[in-house]
Design an enzyme around this catalytic site. Structure first.
Site, mmCIF file in Angstrom:
data_model
loop_
_atom_site.group_PDB
_atom_site.id
_atom_site.type_symbol
_atom_site.label_atom_id
_atom_site.label_comp_id
_atom_site.label_asym_id
_atom_site.label_seq_id
_atom_site.Cartn_x
_atom_site.Cartn_y
_atom_site.Cartn_z
ATOM 1 N N ILE A 9 -1.279 -34.183 4.268
ATOM 2 C CA ILE A 9 -2.716 -34.699 3.289
ATOM 3 C C ILE A 9 -2.224 -36.589 3.216
ATOM 4 O O ILE A 9 -3.563 -36.943 2.766
ATOM 5 C CB ILE A 9 -2.876 -34.356 2.448
ATOM 6 C CG1 ILE A 9 -2.268 -34.006 1.491
ATOM 7 C CG2 ILE A 9 -4.077 -32.730 3.705
ATOM 8 C CD1 ILE A 9 -2.899 -33.263 0.055
ATOM 9 N N GLY A 10 -0.937 -36.673 3.245
ATOM 10 C CA GLY A 10 -0.679 -38.069 2.883
ATOM 11 C C GLY A 10 1.201 -38.446 2.750
ATOM 12 O O GLY A 10 1.670 -37.006 2.940
ATOM 13 N N GLY A 12 4.307 -40.383 1.513
ATOM 14 C CA GLY A 12 4.674 -41.883 0.603
ATOM 15 C C GLY A 12 6.301 -43.040 1.278
ATOM 16 O O GLY A 12 7.537 -42.169 2.366
ATOM 17 N N PHE A 14 8.379 -41.935 -0.688
ATOM 18 C CA PHE A 14 10.176 -40.897 -0.990
ATOM 19 C C PHE A 14 9.132 -39.843 -0.508
ATOM 20 O O PHE A 14 9.974 -38.717 -0.775
ATOM 21 C CB PHE A 14 10.352 -41.354 -2.580
ATOM 22 C CG PHE A 14 10.344 -42.989 -2.800
ATOM 23 C CD1 PHE A 14 12.307 -42.828 -2.578
ATOM 24 C CD2 PHE A 14 9.745 -44.396 -3.017
ATOM 25 C CE1 PHE A 14 12.648 -44.439 -2.962
ATOM 26 C CE2 PHE A 14 10.234 -44.448 -3.351
ATOM 27 C CZ PHE A 14 11.774 -44.757 -3.654
ATOM 28 N N SER A 15 8.450 -40.064 -0.571
ATOM 29 C CA SER A 15 7.656 -38.000 -0.226
ATOM 30 C C SER A 15 6.357 -38.208 0.081
ATOM 31 O O SER A 15 6.124 -38.777 1.038
ATOM 32 C CB SER A 15 7.503 -37.443 -1.900
ATOM 33 O OG SER A 15 6.411 -38.214 -2.309
ATOM 34 N N THR A 16 6.666 -36.523 0.916
ATOM 35 C CA THR A 16 5.721 -36.549 2.044
ATOM 36 C C THR A 16 4.501 -34.999 0.749
ATOM 37 O O THR A 16 4.972 -34.956 0.355
ATOM 38 C CB THR A 16 5.953 -35.643 3.315
ATOM 39 O OG1 THR A 16 6.464 -36.691 4.010
ATOM 40 C CG2 THR A 16 4.255 -35.737 3.430
ATOM 41 N N VAL A 17 3.311 -35.189 1.288
ATOM 42 C CA VAL A 17 1.571 -34.541 0.393
ATOM 43 C C VAL A 17 1.363 -33.646 1.142
ATOM 44 O O VAL A 17 0.874 -34.180 2.045
ATOM 45 C CB VAL A 17 1.037 -35.827 -0.214
ATOM 46 C CG1 VAL A 17 0.356 -34.104 -1.423
ATOM 47 C CG2 VAL A 17 1.419 -36.265 -1.112
ATOM 48 N N LYS A 41 4.083 -32.529 -3.659
ATOM 49 C CA LYS A 41 5.100 -33.545 -2.784
ATOM 50 C C LYS A 41 6.242 -32.999 -2.579
ATOM 51 O O LYS A 41 6.339 -32.471 -3.925
ATOM 52 C CB LYS A 41 5.176 -34.362 -4.193
ATOM 53 C CG LYS A 41 3.296 -35.238 -4.477
ATOM 54 C CD LYS A 41 3.306 -36.208 -5.952
ATOM 55 C CE LYS A 41 4.349 -37.210 -5.141
ATOM 56 N NZ LYS A 41 3.998 -39.089 -6.170
ATOM 57 N N ASP A 128 3.558 -48.735 -11.768
ATOM 58 C CA ASP A 128 3.154 -48.876 -9.874
ATOM 59 C C ASP A 128 1.382 -48.869 -9.512
ATOM 60 O O ASP A 128 1.141 -47.740 -9.293
ATOM 61 C CB ASP A 128 3.346 -47.646 -9.224
ATOM 62 C CG ASP A 128 3.920 -47.919 -7.659
ATOM 63 O OD1 ASP A 128 3.448 -49.189 -7.364
ATOM 64 O OD2 ASP A 128 3.991 -47.129 -6.674
#
Length: 357
Positions: A9-10, A12, A14-17, A41, A128
């Site tokens: 669903i998303g 970034g 450093f990670s995937t959600v 995450k 952030d």
């Protein structure tokens, strides 16, 4: 806790959600504390380096110390390379539309400031703040509640971790020039978020062909100055001016901005609910609402008992202390508020006893 990973669903840097569901063996758990649908995450195989794993662990540690707050995304636990967090079907603020009506913008800005006041009072800086890290959740009466998410870059106030932390379009001048982490970083970013959501474009933008480092150098030198959108009300423009004071010592704090007319007068039932249910210092109503001894908060000045003995008080100031002294200092400070100059007379003739639950 066992869970089942679903669709992505998303993602970034450093990670995937992913969407996640609670294992059926946990169906007996009350949904208030463990909802059936979660977000996870993850550091997948392509991103499972030491830095990414550390960011997830750091985020979990910060969220654990912050505890529960109605404008901060909840965390439900961590496993190796995974962080279980609250899921929302509404997505992030940047997906709410290119331009948000000012009435809604005031509401979301108020929610964001409430989260930051709480974060800063606990001795942390988010570092952030941006629309992608502000999630919208269904609220009362069909509205939405904004919650601050992604604490992977959060730092202690005053720390230095290799220069600035955050996203260049929302970074403050002092973050570039000094690198000493402070709440003023987040306040500058709040102004950038409000301006972007009001106008549909970033408050600060790069030149054609310009790289991030050159862009940040110009921010630090004052060559890039954000401007308030023309369509924003005078109250909104004044609000942004206070967020964008170049001197961080002059810039308003998140707590001061909460009293600004731009957000103080917004018509928001959810804001009132937060006022009633989660004002700073309110007593927990059950054991789940304690934030934890490692982040015990005492209301009053840092000098504690000595300030009370001298008759001074500082109700508007919060001090975070370690678990080593939390019990002795915290309870002593509270008890001394009720203490008198004379010892009580516990004789039977002088006191009337009543039964209490």
């Amino acid at each position: 806790m066992e869970w089942v990973r679903g669709r992505e669903i998303g993602s970034g840097a450093f990670s995937t959600v992913y969407l996640a569901t609670r294992s059926s063996k946990y169906d007996h758990v009350h949904p208030r504390f463990l909802p059936p649908t979660l977000a996870v995450k993850s550091c997948d195989d392509a991103r499972s380096d030491d830095a990414s794993m550390k960011l997830l662990k750091d985020e979990h540690d910060v969220l654990a110390r912050l505890g529960r707050h109605p404008n901060i995304v909840s965390c439900y636990g961590r496993s190796v390379g995974n962080l279980l967090i609250e899921y929302t079907p509404l997505g992030s603020l940047d997906r709410a539309g290119p331009m948000i009506p000012e009435g809604l913008l005031r509401r979301y800005a108020r929610h964001l400031l409430r989260a930051l006041v709480y974060v800063h009072s606990r001795g942390f800086v988010h570092c952030d703040v941006k629309p992608q890290n502000i999630l919208l959740f269904p609220g009362r009466g069909g509205g939405a509640v904004a919650k601050l998410a992604d604490f992977g870059l959060a730092s202690r106030v005053g720390s230095r971790k290799g220069g600035f932390r955050g996203t260049p379009f929302y970074v403050s001048p002092e973050a570039v020039n000094d690198g000493k982490c402070g709440p003023s970083w987040d306040v500058w970013a709040v102004g950038c978020v409000v301006a972007e959501m009001a106008s549909g474009r970033r408050a600060l933008s790069m030149r054609d062909g310009e790289n991030s480092w050159r862009f940040m150098v110009r921010i630090g030198a004052g060559e890039v100055v954000p401007e308030a959108p023309e369509q924003l009300s005078e109250e909104g423009k004044d609000f942004l001016t206070r967020c964008w004071e170049r001197d961080p010592m002059v810039r308003s704090t998140a707590e001061m901005l909460l009293r600004h007319p731009f957000v103080a007068d917004c018509d928001d039932d959810d804001c009132q609910a937060i006022d009633d249910d989660h004002r700073p210092g309110a007593s927990p109503r059950c054991h789940f609402e304690f934030a934890g001894l490692d982040s015990f908060i005492c209301w009053g000045s840092e000098s504690g008992a000595s300030s009370l003995e001298s008759g001074s008080s500082s109700e508007s100031e919060t001090t975070s202390i370690s678990s080593d002294s939390a019990l002795s200092f915290g309870y002593r400070e509270r008890i001394q508020r009720f203490a008198g100059d004379r010892m009580p007379d516990w004789g039977e003739e002088s006191c009337s006893w009543i039964e209490v639950r």
